[in-house]
Every structure is written in structure tokens, then in C-alpha cells.
Design a protein around this motif. Structure first.
Motif, PDB file in Angstrom:
ATOM      1  N   THR A  45       0.828  -1.214   0.000  1.00 17.98           N
ATOM      2  CA  THR A  45       0.000   0.000   0.000  1.00 17.98           C
ATOM      3  C   THR A  45       0.860   1.260   0.000  1.00 17.98           C
ATOM      4  O   THR A  45       0.396   2.324  -0.416  1.00 17.98           O
ATOM      5  CB  THR A  45      -0.930   0.023   1.231  1.00 17.98           C
ATOM      6  OG1 THR A  45      -0.138   0.031   2.431  1.00 17.98           O
ATOM      7  CG2 THR A  45      -1.849  -1.188   1.242  1.00 17.98           C
ATOM      8  N   GLN A  46       2.110   1.166   0.463  1.00 13.17           N
ATOM      9  CA  GLN A  46       3.016   2.316   0.505  1.00 13.17           C
ATOM     10  C   GLN A  46       3.944   2.374  -0.709  1.00 13.17           C
ATOM     11  O   GLN A  46       4.897   3.143  -0.722  1.00 13.17           O
ATOM     12  CB  GLN A  46       3.868   2.266   1.782  1.00 13.17           C
ATOM     13  CG  GLN A  46       3.072   2.345   3.062  1.00 13.17           C
ATOM     14  CD  GLN A  46       3.925   2.115   4.308  1.00 13.17           C
ATOM     15  OE1 GLN A  46       3.415   1.777   5.382  1.00 13.17           O
ATOM     16  NE2 GLN A  46       5.223   2.288   4.190  1.00 13.17           N
ATOM     17  N   GLU A  71      -9.868   1.424  16.200  1.00 14.03           N
ATOM     18  CA  GLU A  71      -9.284   1.842  14.929  1.00 14.03           C
ATOM     19  C   GLU A  71      -7.754   1.810  14.953  1.00 14.03           C
ATOM     20  O   GLU A  71      -7.105   1.844  13.914  1.00 14.03           O
ATOM     21  CB  GLU A  71      -9.745   3.264  14.574  1.00 14.03           C
ATOM     22  CG  GLU A  71     -11.224   3.382  14.286  1.00 14.03           C
ATOM     23  CD  GLU A  71     -12.054   3.583  15.561  1.00 14.03           C
ATOM     24  OE1 GLU A  71     -11.466   3.442  16.654  1.00 14.03           O
ATOM     25  OE2 GLU A  71     -13.256   3.875  15.452  1.00 14.03           O
ATOM     26  N   ASP A 106      -6.307  -0.957  12.975  1.00 12.41           N
ATOM     27  CA  ASP A 106      -6.753  -1.044  11.592  1.00 12.41           C
ATOM     28  C   ASP A 106      -5.591  -0.780  10.650  1.00 12.41           C
ATOM     29  O   ASP A 106      -4.734   0.063  10.908  1.00 12.41           O
ATOM     30  CB  ASP A 106      -7.876  -0.026  11.346  1.00 12.41           C
ATOM     31  CG  ASP A 106      -8.565  -0.261  10.007  1.00 12.41           C
ATOM     32  OD1 ASP A 106      -8.017   0.214   9.001  1.00 12.41           O
ATOM     33  OD2 ASP A 106      -9.613  -0.919   9.981  1.00 12.41           O
ATOM     34  N   LYS A 142      -5.451   0.768   7.942  1.00  7.19           N
ATOM     35  CA  LYS A 142      -5.405   2.134   7.429  1.00  7.19           C
ATOM     36  C   LYS A 142      -4.733   3.080   8.411  1.00  7.19           C
ATOM     37  O   LYS A 142      -4.330   4.192   8.028  1.00  7.19           O
ATOM     38  CB  LYS A 142      -6.827   2.623   7.125  1.00  7.19           C
ATOM     39  CG  LYS A 142      -7.518   1.865   6.003  1.00  7.19           C
ATOM     40  CD  LYS A 142      -8.913   2.391   5.771  1.00  7.19           C
ATOM     41  CE  LYS A 142      -9.609   1.619   4.655  1.00  7.19           C
ATOM     42  NZ  LYS A 142     -10.995   2.098   4.426  1.00  7.19           N
ATOM     43  N   ASN A 143      -4.621   2.688   9.662  1.00  5.60           N
ATOM     44  CA  ASN A 143      -4.027   3.537  10.694  1.00  5.60           C
ATOM     45  C   ASN A 143      -2.537   3.273  10.890  1.00  5.60           C
ATOM     46  O   ASN A 143      -1.873   3.974  11.642  1.00  5.60           O
ATOM     47  CB  ASN A 143      -4.760   3.308  12.028  1.00  5.60           C
ATOM     48  CG  ASN A 143      -4.227   4.174  13.139  1.00  5.60           C
ATOM     49  OD1 ASN A 143      -4.170   5.394  12.998  1.00  5.60           O
ATOM     50  ND2 ASN A 143      -3.802   3.554  14.227  1.00  5.60           N
ATOM     51  N   ARG A 164       1.443   2.608   9.453  1.00  2.91           N
ATOM     52  CA  ARG A 164       2.419   2.818   8.389  1.00  2.91           C
ATOM     53  C   ARG A 164       3.724   2.115   8.773  1.00  2.91           C
ATOM     54  O   ARG A 164       4.131   2.124   9.933  1.00  2.91           O
ATOM     55  CB  ARG A 164       2.692   4.310   8.169  1.00  2.91           C
ATOM     56  CG  ARG A 164       1.485   5.105   7.697  1.00  2.91           C
ATOM     57  CD  ARG A 164       1.056   4.710   6.306  1.00  2.91           C
ATOM     58  NE  ARG A 164      -0.091   5.503   5.854  1.00  2.91           N
ATOM     59  CZ  ARG A 164      -1.358   5.202   6.071  1.00  2.91           C
ATOM     60  NH1 ARG A 164      -1.646   4.106   6.776  1.00  2.91           N
ATOM     61  NH2 ARG A 164      -2.326   5.971   5.617  1.00  2.91           N
TER      62      ARG A 164
END
Length: 569
Positions: free
Chosen positions: A500-501, A531, A534, A536-537, A539
Motif C-alpha cells: 500500500t506504501q 481503529e 486497523d 489504514k491507521n 504505516r
């Protein structure tokens, strides 16, 4: 031992450095040097190298490489200085930015065990010398990357042992190929005996030449006694692998190996594959193999080197040879037109070494919790399997998995000698991995940790680097962006994060797998919120970049780091 011996008037703020700008500046300069060398514009190459040596970005990147990435970052030189804190790194940057005359210090002699039971001598320069070597390497390496031969794979950016092994497979498996005779060569003490004059003459027009001369002549300190270094490059120095590659450059020319224009395909009756000081030469006849060996003996003598008569041998492909941990051999086969096939497997010596290493860990972990055992063994198993997965390794993986089962059962029996077999099996073995039907996986029943299996690391063929391609070639930036996406050593969750990165660190912009420790950064800090876990949270970032995100100097922190710090609602 840590020391605060580095003192300067000013102090750079290490945690407010804009690493995206730093990496971009160094990358662009390297590409300009590479292009100028390709064009034959030697005056421009020299001017750009001087610019690289004066570059503040080069200084910052060199300090980061030596103190954050390189394996010896916690190893001190003769001055006993180890640079660990952000404050010390800032001082180091300031010191390296001064224009004062430099005097190299002797390297510290240490010994590490070799696979054959002997010891390999290392020369560890001071941290200051290592950082300066990294600066000079950034200036010199792009020029030589434009010169190096396609058959050289060791200690070069974008190349690996897997490329060398795949090159060997391509040479030996070609059904038209007749290169069945192999010179399995070993250079006697290559790093310790390289002729200084030969190396210095090869780089005589390069800015930084005098610094390289100082490092070569600096000597070593062993048990408090100084020893001169009349030959060799100190193993442990940042620039030493590059100097060794420079000394061994030209092997293809010495063997009269030609390549077709553009395609880079080898023309003629010989081929060579070199990984640093290890190399093999493929010939069509035993007589030509003997001739090649003599040619190389004479060629190496000019560099102060010689072939080891004990370890160098001429063999036929049907007998096989070991190279970089693999065994390469031609086997009879009814499924091939030529009646044989070449298989590249993990060598017997390699399998015995990993067994000895794992056995020692099992014994050392006696009495420890099963979770600790798994956390200790899994990284070693994953690393070994990822290296050998490019070969014909299924049989070796299966054998090692059965052996590890035996070791696990011994561990359980010793841990609970008074319990029944059924109790021990129920507590420590079961279907622990949801993606595997194996019911004999070692691990505690309600624990998230379980022992990896070699067989779970699937076989994956390696795509060899294209010809003499280099990451310093700006025309191939898209090609390298795709090649540098290999993240097989990460767990599945981290692999998804990396994808995703775009396989880059969002703070410094560098590729994730650059050798630096990786951290999972949670943008929402409140641990009570669902969250937080998650995907999406989270990196995936480098250790230094993670420190930069949480730096107290948030106002001066680069925007790329501030964007990833979100206060919990």
C-alpha cells in the motif's frame, strides 16, 4: 563502550532533517556522475565528484548509513567511540562538514569465526573514518558502476548472490551450451593481499584519492600493538568492498570474453560469474579450463593476489561444485532433449551448518518458554529459507522440517518429563497456523506464536538483473522501482502494508528494505480505540523515521513526518 568524545562548536538537529530532500540530492548527483562517465566526459565526472564530497546531503546520508543501517553500527574503532544518540549524530555531521585536514586512524583488529573453523581478520575503522569512507564511496561508486562488467554481482547496488546463482543456471542449463568444464576458483586471502599501488593507480584521477591512500596505509591495532598494512583492504571498512571490486575489474577482458552489443549475451567458448572474490569460469574443454586457470593466475599476480592451490579445482559439471552455499550439478534426466538437467540445491555443508546453529539454540533455550523459543528460531529459519528458496530446495526444506519436529519433541520431553505423551502433544502441538492443515506445528495452544516451517516458504525463481543495469542509471528508474519491491522477509501483514506504501518509507522516501530496522507506526495513539489496529491507521517506517515522527521538535520536523502524527480524538 560509548563515548562523547565528538565535540564541535555547532550542532545539527538530527531529528529535524528532511530526509526526502537528502536522499533526492544524493540520488541525483550519483545519476549525474554515472551519466557523465557513460558519455566519457571525465572532466565533468571529476567536478561532480568534488561536488558530492562537499555535499551536506552526502554527509547526512553517510552518517545515517554508518550509524543506523550498517551491521557494525554498534562496533567501536580504536578511539572506542560509538555514536548512538541523535545529539551525537548531529555533532558527527558538524565535524564531518568542517574543511580541516584529515588524518586517518588505524583500524582495530578483531576476528570472527569462518565456516571452516578458522578465523577471519577484520579491521574496524573509527566511526569518523567510516562516515568519511561512505562519503567518498558515494562519489566513486557511480563512476565505477558505469565501468563494471555484467558478470560481477558482489557488493554492488541492486545486485545479489541470487543474481550470480541465476546467471550460473542460465549458463549451465542452456541446451546448446557445451561449457561443461568448470574452474572452481578461490583467491588466497583476497582482501588481505590486494596490491595498494594497483588500486591507487586505478583511482589516481579521482577526488578523494589521497584519503583512500590514508585508509589503506593507516595500519591496524591489535592487543595494543601497531602493525603496518603494506597490502590489502581492511575488511570492516565501508569502502573496502568497492576497492576489491575495482582491483578485480577486468576479468572478462583477461579471459577474452565478448558480449553482443545491446543484448549483452556472452560470445565465445568461456563464461565467468564473479561474486566479490569468489568466481567460477565455464569452459568447453578441460584443456581450455587449464589455460583459463593459468591466464587468471598471471592476471591476479599483477594485483598482488594468487589462487589457492588447495581450494581451486577444475571439475566437470556432472561432478558438480559448491558456490555461495548452493551445489550446482548436472544430473541425468529422461525428460530433457539433451538427456540431463542442471539442479542447484542447498549444499550439504550449508545444511549441516544451519542444523548446528539451530541445535545450539534449542539447547540454549532449554527451560525457556515456548514463545521465546519460537521468537528466537523463526527469524533465523525465515532468513535461511528466503535465501535458498530460489533453488531446488523442497527436499532440503522437508528434511529440515522433520528434523525440527524431532528437536521440538526433545524440548517438550525435557521440559515436562513427568507428563504423559498425550498431555505433552496436546499442549505443544496442533493446527496452529490457520493457513496450513498441518496438525503438528509446535507452539502453545492459546499463544499467537508458533514455530515456522521451512516448507511454508515456497520456492520462488529469481529474475536475474538485466545485463550491466545499475540503479544509478536514470533511464532505468522504472525498472529498478519494480525490482526493489521484494519484501519476502517481512510477515504477511507487513508485506500488505509495504504494497500500500509502494514499498517506500513515507517519511524519508527511500525504499523500505534498505537494511534499516523497520517499525510499525500507529497514527492514532489512543490504545483504547479499535481503529488503532486497523491497517489504514498503520504505516511501515524506518526506525529513525519513527523517532522523527515522535520528535519533541514537531514544529521543525519535516512535513512528511508531521503528516503521520495524528492525535487521538
Amino acid at each position: 563502550m560509548r563515548s562523547n568524545a565528538i565535540e564541535t562548536k555547532g550542532q545539527s538537529d538530527w531529528l529535524t532533517t528532511d530526509w526526502q530532500t537528502v536522499n533526492r540530492n544524493v540520488r541525483n548527483l550519483r545519476r549525474r556522475i554515472f551519466r557523465a562517465e557513460q558519455e566519457g566526459n571525465h572532466r565533468k565526472v571529476k567536478n561532480l565528484q568534488k561536488l558530492m564530497l562537499r555535499s551536506q546531503s552526502n554527509t547526512l546520508q553517510s552518517v545515517r548509513r554508518v550509524t543506523e543501517i550498517n551491521a557494525g553500527k554498534q562496533t567501536a574503532g580504536v578511539d572506542k567511540v560509538v555514536v548512538s544518540t541523535a545529539k551525537e549524530k548531529g555533532k558527527l555531521v558538524d565535524l564531518l562538514s568542517t574543511a580541516e585536514p584529515w588524518r586517518a586512524k588505524p583500524a582495530r583488529r578483531v576476528y570472527i569465526p569462518k565456516a571452516n573453523g578458522k578465523q577471519r581478520p577484520l579491521g574496524i575503522p573509527t566511526v569518523l573514518d567510516r562516515c568519511l569512507q561512505a562519503k567518498v564511496k558515494n562519489a566513486m561508486e557511480p563512476q565505477w558502476e558505469a565501468r563494471f562488467e555484467a558478470s560481477s554481482y558482489g557488493f554492488r547496488p541492486g545486485r545479489s548472490a541470487h543474481d550470480a546463482i541465476t546467471a550460473i543456471y542460465n549458463i549451465t542449463s542452456n541446451w546448446r551450451g557445451r561449457k561443461k568444464w568448470v574452474v572452481d576458483a578461490d583467491i588466497k586471502g583476497a582482501f588481505d593481499n590486494i596490491n595498494h599501488d594497483f588500486v591507487l593507480n586505478a583511482i589516481k584521477d579521482t577526488p578523494g584519492h589521497e584519503l583512500v591512500k590514508q585508509w589503506l596505509k593507516a595500519g591496524v591495532m591489535e592487543n595494543g600493538k601497531f602493525q603496518d598494512t603494506e597490502a590489502g583492504t581492511p575488511q570492516g571498512g565501508v569502502i573496502s568492498p568497492l576497492l576489491a571490486n575495482i582491483a578485480l575489474h577486468g576479468m572478462e577482458s583477461a579471459l577474452s570474453i565478448r558480449r553482443s552489443p545491446g543484448r549483452e549475451a556472452v560470445l565465445g567458448p568461456r563464461s565467468v560469474v564473479r561474486y566479490a572474490d569468489d568466481f567460477v569460469v565455464f569452459c568447453e574443454s578441460q584443456e581450455d579450463a587449464e589455460t583459463s586457470k593459468q591466464i587468471l593466475s598471471n592476471w591476479l599476480a599483477k594485483r598482488g593476489l594468487e589462487l589457492s592451490e588447495e581450494k581451486t579445482r577444475i571439475t566437470h559439471l556432472s561432478i558438480g561444485f559448491d558456490f555461495l552455499g548452493f551445489n550446482v550439478r548436472e544430473y541425468p534426466s529422461n525428460r530433457r532433449k539433451k538427456g540431463s538437467s542442471v539442479l542447484i540445491k542447498p549444499s550439504k555443508k550449508t545444511i549441516l551448518r544451519i542444523k548446528d546453529k539451530l541445535r545450539k539454540i534449542w539447547l540454549d533455550m532449554a527451560g525457556k518458554d515456548a514463545d521465546d523459543v519460537c521468537m528466537k528460531l523463526n527469524p533465523i529459519m525465515r532468513g535461511w529459507a528466503n535465501y535458498f528458496r530460489v533453488g531446488v530446495s523442497s527436499a532440503a526444506f522437508s528434511y529440515l522440517d522433520h528434523w525440527m519436529n524431532y528437536r521440538a519433541i526433545r524440548y517438550v520431553n525435557r521440559t515436562h518429563p513427568n507428563k504423559s505423551t498425550s498431555w505433552r502433544m496436546a499442549k505443544y502441538f496442533g493446527k496452529r497456523n490457520k493457513k496450513s492443515s498441518d496438525k503438528w506445528v509446535f507452539g502453545l495452544k492459546y499463544s499467537p506464536y508458533f514455530l515456522l516451517r521451512f516448507g511454508w516458504i515456497g520456492i520462488e525463481r529469481h529474475v536475474m538483473v538485466k545485463g550491466s543495469a545499475s540503479p544509478d542509471n536514470a533511464q532505468l528508474k522504472d525498472y529498478w522501482a519494480i525490482r526493489q519491491r521484494k519484501v519476502s522477509q517481512l510477515n504477511r501483514f507487513q508485506q500488505r502494508l509495504a504494497a500500500t506504501q509502494n514499498y517506500k518509507c513515507p517519511v524519508c522516501g527511500d525504499r523500505l528494505l534498505n537494511g534499516e530496522e523497520l517499525h510499525e507506526h500507529h497514527m492514532i495513539l489512543d490504545k483504547t480505540l479499535k481503529e488503532r489496529s486497523d491497517m489504514k491507521n498503520i504505516r511501515l517506517v524506518h526506525k529513525l523515521c519513527h523517532q522523527q515522527i515522535h520528535s519533541s521538535s514537531k514544529r521543525d520536523t519535516p512535513l512528511s513526518a508531521r503528516k503521520l502524527l495524528i492525535e487521538a480524538p
